[in-house]
Design a protein around this motif. Structure first.
Motif, PDB file in Angstrom:
ATOM      1  N   LEU A   8      74.538  90.331 -27.704  1.00  0.00           N
ATOM      2  CA  LEU A   8      73.244  90.238 -28.565  1.00  0.00           C
ATOM      3  C   LEU A   8      72.644  91.755 -28.255  1.00  0.00           C
ATOM      4  CD1 LEU A   8      71.437  89.366 -30.716  1.00  0.00           C
ATOM      5  CD2 LEU A   8      70.202  88.094 -28.916  1.00  0.00           C
ATOM      6  N   PHE A   9      72.754  92.364 -26.947  1.00  0.00           N
ATOM      7  CA  PHE A   9      71.949  93.364 -26.792  1.00  0.00           C
ATOM      8  C   PHE A   9      72.657  94.828 -27.153  1.00  0.00           C
ATOM      9  CE2 PHE A   9      71.700  97.230 -24.109  1.00  0.00           C
ATOM     10  CZ  PHE A   9      70.238  97.448 -23.820  1.00  0.00           C
ATOM     11  N   LEU A  10      73.964  94.554 -27.211  1.00  0.00           N
ATOM     12  CA  LEU A  10      75.045  95.688 -27.811  1.00  0.00           C
ATOM     13  C   LEU A  10      74.917  95.479 -29.424  1.00  0.00           C
ATOM     14  CD1 LEU A  10      78.240  95.416 -25.626  1.00  0.00           C
ATOM     15  CD2 LEU A  10      76.310  97.003 -25.493  1.00  0.00           C
ATOM     16  N   SER A  11      74.784  94.548 -30.020  1.00  0.00           N
ATOM     17  CA  SER A  11      74.787  94.170 -31.380  1.00  0.00           C
ATOM     18  C   SER A  11      73.585  94.914 -32.052  1.00  0.00           C
ATOM     19  CB  SER A  11      75.020  92.818 -32.025  1.00  0.00           C
ATOM     20  OG  SER A  11      74.717  92.784 -33.149  1.00  0.00           O
ATOM     21  N   ASP A  96      77.212  99.698 -23.209  1.00  0.00           N
ATOM     22  CA  ASP A  96      77.447  98.752 -22.106  1.00  0.00           C
ATOM     23  C   ASP A  96      76.902  99.249 -20.942  1.00  0.00           C
ATOM     24  OD1 ASP A  96      79.182  96.389 -22.724  1.00  0.00           O
ATOM     25  OD2 ASP A  96      80.411  97.995 -23.760  1.00  0.00           O
ATOM     26  N   ALA A  97      76.995 100.782 -20.584  1.00  0.00           N
ATOM     27  CA  ALA A  97      76.550 101.226 -19.283  1.00  0.00           C
ATOM     28  C   ALA A  97      75.045 101.054 -19.053  1.00  0.00           C
ATOM     29  CB  ALA A  97      76.756 102.809 -19.207  1.00  0.00           C
ATOM     30  N   ALA A 104      71.320  95.678 -13.400  1.00  0.00           N
ATOM     31  CA  ALA A 104      71.327  95.980 -11.903  1.00  0.00           C
ATOM     32  C   ALA A 104      69.779  96.512 -11.520  1.00  0.00           C
ATOM     33  CB  ALA A 104      72.004  97.401 -11.592  1.00  0.00           C
ATOM     34  N   ALA A 105      69.125  97.050 -12.411  1.00  0.00           N
ATOM     35  CA  ALA A 105      67.678  97.243 -11.971  1.00  0.00           C
ATOM     36  C   ALA A 105      66.912  96.070 -11.878  1.00  0.00           C
ATOM     37  CB  ALA A 105      67.106  98.346 -13.031  1.00  0.00           C
TER      38      ALA A 105
END
Length: 108
Positions: A8-11, A96-97, A104-105
């Motif tokens: 969903l984030f990438l989209s 993606d990165a 990670a944050a």
């Protein structure tokens, strides 16, 4: 744990970028009719709300998403910070990165 899935984030980022490209194309066409560069989509409340939701669902308190979309150099989107006196850098060369960095944050 992220409140938004990778998919969903990438989209969502992809749709924001595609809409920004459409607006830029529209502004380019308008500029051919005018003597000035129009700013057609300034203050878009839909985009503002969407970015706020992305920031909330990724716990992005520093607006890294906004920086990545609109300010980061396209050829080298590197974010750096000082941690325990040591400079740390991450290159966010893809959506993606960016997602991985935000995950990670959140766990720091």
């Amino acid at each position: 744990m992220m409140l938004i899935s990778r998919e969903l984030f990438l989209s969502t980022l992809d749709k924001i970028r595609r809409q920004d490209a459409r607006i830029e194309d529209f502004e380019d066409a308008l500029q051919k009719l005018c003597d000035i560069r129009p700013a057609f989509d300034q203050g878009n409340l839909y985009l503002e709300a969407l970015l706020e939701l992305l920031q909330y669902t990724t716990n992005d308190k520093s607006d890294v998403i906004g920086w990545w979309l609109y300010e980061a150099p396209k050829d080298d989107p590197t974010i750096s910070w000082i941690e325990d006196g040591v400079e740390i850098s991450r290159t966010l060369s893809s959506p993606d990165a960016l997602y991985d960095y935000l995950c990670a944050a959140e766990n720091v």
